[in-house]
Write a protein that holds these residues in place. Structure first.
Motif, PDB file in Angstrom:
ATOM      1  N   ASP A 125      76.960 -56.079  97.805  1.00 14.38           N
ATOM      2  CA  ASP A 125      76.242 -57.015  96.936  1.00 14.38           C
ATOM      3  C   ASP A 125      77.110 -58.182  96.485  1.00 14.38           C
ATOM      4  O   ASP A 125      76.886 -58.774  95.454  1.00 14.38           O
ATOM      5  CB  ASP A 125      75.603 -56.285  95.761  1.00 14.38           C
ATOM      6  CG  ASP A 125      76.581 -55.446  94.938  1.00 14.38           C
ATOM      7  OD1 ASP A 125      77.670 -55.120  95.455  1.00 14.38           O
ATOM      8  OD2 ASP A 125      76.257 -55.112  93.790  1.00 14.38           O
TER       9      ASP A 125
ATOM     10  N   PHE B 202      66.404 -45.963  90.732  1.00 11.67           N
ATOM     11  CA  PHE B 202      65.817 -47.296  90.715  1.00 11.67           C
ATOM     12  C   PHE B 202      64.826 -47.411  89.572  1.00 11.67           C
ATOM     13  O   PHE B 202      64.371 -46.408  89.027  1.00 11.67           O
ATOM     14  CB  PHE B 202      65.069 -47.581  92.029  1.00 11.67           C
ATOM     15  CG  PHE B 202      65.943 -47.542  93.246  1.00 11.67           C
ATOM     16  CD1 PHE B 202      66.644 -48.672  93.627  1.00 11.67           C
ATOM     17  CD2 PHE B 202      66.050 -46.392  94.017  1.00 11.67           C
ATOM     18  CE1 PHE B 202      67.445 -48.652  94.761  1.00 11.67           C
ATOM     19  CE2 PHE B 202      66.842 -46.362  95.144  1.00 11.67           C
ATOM     20  CZ  PHE B 202      67.545 -47.499  95.516  1.00 11.67           C
ATOM     21  N   LYS B 203      64.494 -48.654  89.235  1.00 13.54           N
ATOM     22  CA  LYS B 203      63.430 -48.943  88.293  1.00 13.54           C
ATOM     23  C   LYS B 203      62.360 -49.742  89.015  1.00 13.54           C
ATOM     24  O   LYS B 203      62.659 -50.518  89.916  1.00 13.54           O
ATOM     25  CB  LYS B 203      63.936 -49.764  87.103  1.00 13.54           C
ATOM     26  CG  LYS B 203      64.846 -49.020  86.169  1.00 13.54           C
ATOM     27  CD  LYS B 203      65.234 -49.920  85.015  1.00 13.54           C
ATOM     28  CE  LYS B 203      66.172 -49.197  84.076  1.00 13.54           C
ATOM     29  NZ  LYS B 203      66.594 -50.085  82.968  1.00 13.54           N
ATOM     30  N   SER B 204      61.135 -49.577  88.589  1.00 19.69           N
ATOM     31  CA  SER B 204      60.033 -50.365  89.130  1.00 19.69           C
ATOM     32  C   SER B 204      60.268 -51.835  88.801  1.00 19.69           C
ATOM     33  O   SER B 204      60.590 -52.173  87.659  1.00 19.69           O
ATOM     34  CB  SER B 204      58.706 -49.899  88.523  1.00 19.69           C
ATOM     35  OG  SER B 204      57.699 -50.845  88.783  1.00 19.69           O
ATOM     36  N   THR B 205      60.092 -52.706  89.786  1.00 20.57           N
ATOM     37  CA  THR B 205      60.255 -54.132  89.527  1.00 20.57           C
ATOM     38  C   THR B 205      59.107 -54.680  88.688  1.00 20.57           C
ATOM     39  O   THR B 205      59.253 -55.707  88.038  1.00 20.57           O
ATOM     40  CB  THR B 205      60.359 -54.927  90.847  1.00 20.57           C
ATOM     41  OG1 THR B 205      59.196 -54.659  91.631  1.00 20.57           O
ATOM     42  CG2 THR B 205      61.617 -54.554  91.609  1.00 20.57           C
ATOM     43  N   GLU B 206      57.990 -53.966  88.681  1.00 18.56           N
ATOM     44  CA  GLU B 206      56.834 -54.433  87.916  1.00 18.56           C
ATOM     45  C   GLU B 206      56.871 -53.960  86.476  1.00 18.56           C
ATOM     46  O   GLU B 206      56.613 -54.718  85.553  1.00 18.56           O
ATOM     47  CB  GLU B 206      55.549 -53.972  88.593  1.00 18.56           C
ATOM     48  CG  GLU B 206      55.331 -54.610  89.954  1.00 18.56           C
ATOM     49  CD  GLU B 206      54.110 -54.054  90.667  1.00 18.56           C
ATOM     50  OE1 GLU B 206      53.372 -53.250  90.071  1.00 18.56           O
ATOM     51  OE2 GLU B 206      53.918 -54.437  91.836  1.00 18.56           O
ATOM     52  N   THR B 207      57.198 -52.671  86.273  1.00 17.66           N
ATOM     53  CA  THR B 207      57.116 -52.098  84.925  1.00 17.66           C
ATOM     54  C   THR B 207      58.471 -51.769  84.313  1.00 17.66           C
ATOM     55  O   THR B 207      58.543 -51.456  83.135  1.00 17.66           O
ATOM     56  CB  THR B 207      56.276 -50.808  84.949  1.00 17.66           C
ATOM     57  OG1 THR B 207      56.996 -49.824  85.715  1.00 17.66           O
ATOM     58  CG2 THR B 207      54.894 -51.064  85.532  1.00 17.66           C
ATOM     59  N   GLN B 208      59.526 -51.821  85.115  1.00 11.64           N
ATOM     60  CA  GLN B 208      60.877 -51.413  84.704  1.00 11.64           C
ATOM     61  C   GLN B 208      60.964 -49.924  84.364  1.00 11.64           C
ATOM     62  O   GLN B 208      61.934 -49.471  83.783  1.00 11.64           O
ATOM     63  CB  GLN B 208      61.380 -52.261  83.523  1.00 11.64           C
ATOM     64  CG  GLN B 208      61.585 -53.726  83.865  1.00 11.64           C
ATOM     65  CD  GLN B 208      62.596 -53.911  84.989  1.00 11.64           C
ATOM     66  OE1 GLN B 208      63.717 -53.453  84.909  1.00 11.64           O
ATOM     67  NE2 GLN B 208      62.178 -54.570  86.053  1.00 11.64           N
ATOM     68  N   SER B 209      59.924 -49.169  84.713  1.00 12.60           N
ATOM     69  CA  SER B 209      59.936 -47.723  84.492  1.00 12.60           C
ATOM     70  C   SER B 209      60.800 -47.049  85.551  1.00 12.60           C
ATOM     71  O   SER B 209      60.807 -47.464  86.712  1.00 12.60           O
ATOM     72  CB  SER B 209      58.515 -47.150  84.586  1.00 12.60           C
ATOM     73  OG  SER B 209      57.698 -47.741  83.618  1.00 12.60           O
TER      74      SER B 209
END
Length: 161
Positions: A32, A11-18
């Motif tokens: 989905d 996954f990636k952080s929804t805030e930082t995309q990290s």
């Protein structure tokens, strides 16, 4: 079982995309939708295909003279299907779909009708209880969509296609 026997989901952080640390799970369910990103990654079979039919649907107040609480009903014939179900509380969901062939054979021209409701009242006049639901639905509440589907990944016997 160790991590080598499991699926790593990243996954990636929804805030930082990290990137976040991977999560190791026993399986992943890719629910989905018709334009599934999961299916695209795993199968790569392209866009959904047009299924050759249109569906109209809406939610209206439950009327137990049309359908008892907790019940559902479906009627079909001549390329048209009607479905009603009590979805809880005081709501009834109805849908009506027709194949392109059934619409063509009906001889009805949508342009001859004031709105979608008037068209559907005529198009589904002979489908059990659907006409009554359409009659109780404001035209602006009727959702219309083309139906899409995908080529099955297994045959009728469950064998990979």
């Amino acid at each position: 079982p160790g991590a080598e026997m499991r699926v790593a989901v990243r996954f990636k952080s929804t805030e930082t995309q990290s990137p976040l640390p991977p999560a190791y799970v026993d399986f992943v369910v890719g629910a989905d939708g018709i334009n599934s990103a999961m299916r695209g990654l795993l199968v790569g079979d392209g866009a959904p295909r047009d299924a050759g039919r249109t569906i109209w649907r809406a939610i209206i107040p439950l009327d137990t003279t049309l359908l008892p609480r907790g019940a559902c009903t479906m009627s079909a014939g001549a390329g048209k299907v009607g479905f009603l179900t009590h979805i809880g509380g005081e709501d009834l969901y109805w849908s009506a779909f027709a194949t392109d062939e059934a619409i063509e054979q009906s001889g009805l021209d949508r342009a001859d009708f004031a709105d979608v409701k008037a068209y559907l009242l005529e198009q589904f006049a002979d489908v059990y209880r659907v006409r009554e639901c359409i009659a109780r639905t404001p035209a602006h509440d009727i959702l219309e969509r083309r139906v899409a589907d995908r080529q099955p990944l297994v045959d009728a016997n469950g064998v990979a296609a």
